[in-house]
Design a protein around this motif. Sequence first.
Motif, PDB file in Angstrom:
ATOM      1  N   GLY A  50       0.809  -1.210   0.000  1.00 58.35           N
ATOM      2  CA  GLY A  50       0.000   0.000   0.000  1.00 58.35           C
ATOM      3  C   GLY A  50       0.842   1.260   0.000  1.00 58.35           C
ATOM      4  O   GLY A  50       0.519   2.236  -0.666  1.00 58.35           O
ATOM      5  N   GLU A  51       1.944   1.240   0.721  1.00 58.61           N
ATOM      6  CA  GLU A  51       2.840   2.390   0.783  1.00 58.61           C
ATOM      7  C   GLU A  51       3.524   2.652  -0.552  1.00 58.61           C
ATOM      8  O   GLU A  51       3.940   3.767  -0.827  1.00 58.61           O
ATOM      9  CB  GLU A  51       3.930   2.175   1.837  1.00 58.61           C
ATOM     10  CG  GLU A  51       3.443   2.228   3.255  1.00 58.61           C
ATOM     11  CD  GLU A  51       4.542   1.849   4.246  1.00 58.61           C
ATOM     12  OE1 GLU A  51       5.722   1.772   3.849  1.00 58.61           O
ATOM     13  OE2 GLU A  51       4.206   1.631   5.410  1.00 58.61           O
ATOM     14  N   HIS A  52       3.658   1.611  -1.363  1.00 58.81           N
ATOM     15  CA  HIS A  52       4.396   1.735  -2.618  1.00 58.81           C
ATOM     16  C   HIS A  52       3.486   1.724  -3.838  1.00 58.81           C
ATOM     17  O   HIS A  52       3.885   1.295  -4.912  1.00 58.81           O
ATOM     18  CB  HIS A  52       5.455   0.635  -2.700  1.00 58.81           C
ATOM     19  CG  HIS A  52       6.573   0.868  -1.758  1.00 58.81           C
ATOM     20  ND1 HIS A  52       6.538   0.432  -0.445  1.00 58.81           N
ATOM     21  CD2 HIS A  52       7.727   1.540  -1.901  1.00 58.81           C
ATOM     22  CE1 HIS A  52       7.636   0.812   0.162  1.00 58.81           C
ATOM     23  NE2 HIS A  52       8.379   1.487  -0.695  1.00 58.81           N
ATOM     24  N   GLY A  53       2.253   2.142  -3.675  1.00 57.82           N
ATOM     25  CA  GLY A  53       1.392   2.347  -4.822  1.00 57.82           C
ATOM     26  C   GLY A  53       0.460   1.216  -5.190  1.00 57.82           C
ATOM     27  O   GLY A  53      -0.384   1.384  -6.045  1.00 57.82           O
ATOM     28  N   ALA A  54       0.591   0.071  -4.577  1.00 57.72           N
ATOM     29  CA  ALA A  54      -0.363  -0.999  -4.852  1.00 57.72           C
ATOM     30  C   ALA A  54      -1.686  -0.633  -4.199  1.00 57.72           C
ATOM     31  O   ALA A  54      -1.744   0.172  -3.271  1.00 57.72           O
ATOM     32  CB  ALA A  54       0.148  -2.334  -4.313  1.00 57.72           C
ATOM     33  N   ARG A  55      -2.746  -1.208  -4.684  1.00 55.30           N
ATOM     34  CA  ARG A  55      -4.069  -0.913  -4.136  1.00 55.30           C
ATOM     35  C   ARG A  55      -4.110  -1.335  -2.676  1.00 55.30           C
ATOM     36  O   ARG A  55      -3.981  -2.513  -2.371  1.00 55.30           O
ATOM     37  CB  ARG A  55      -5.120  -1.671  -4.930  1.00 55.30           C
ATOM     38  CG  ARG A  55      -6.520  -1.364  -4.507  1.00 55.30           C
ATOM     39  CD  ARG A  55      -7.498  -2.083  -5.430  1.00 55.30           C
ATOM     40  NE  ARG A  55      -8.713  -2.282  -4.710  1.00 55.30           N
ATOM     41  CZ  ARG A  55      -9.115  -3.447  -4.214  1.00 55.30           C
ATOM     42  NH1 ARG A  55      -8.398  -4.517  -4.403  1.00 55.30           N
ATOM     43  NH2 ARG A  55     -10.231  -3.543  -3.551  1.00 55.30           N
TER      44      ARG A  55
END
Length: 95
Positions: A50-55
Amino acid sequence: MYVCMCHAVTEAQVKKEIDAGANTPRQIARGCKAGTDCGSCVRRIQALLGEHGARPCPTARLAAKLGLAEAEAEAEPQDGAQAPAALPSRTLRAA
């Protein structure tokens, strides 16, 4: 910092998998085996995703609330739509 104690996988290794294109815990597991044994690290893996752009998933938001990950801005419903209500919890009875 270790993310997965069972396989001695560090946060840096998980981030490396994310940078290589992994965007689910299962893809992370294929790359470095994190999350394939006891499963206690899956929440942290989801938070890192989540922190790296994944949903982000609900578990990632919970991790943020617990201080295990940085909080992300909650999406506001558009066009006057209401956010979905939480599902009612069910009590299990012993047979």
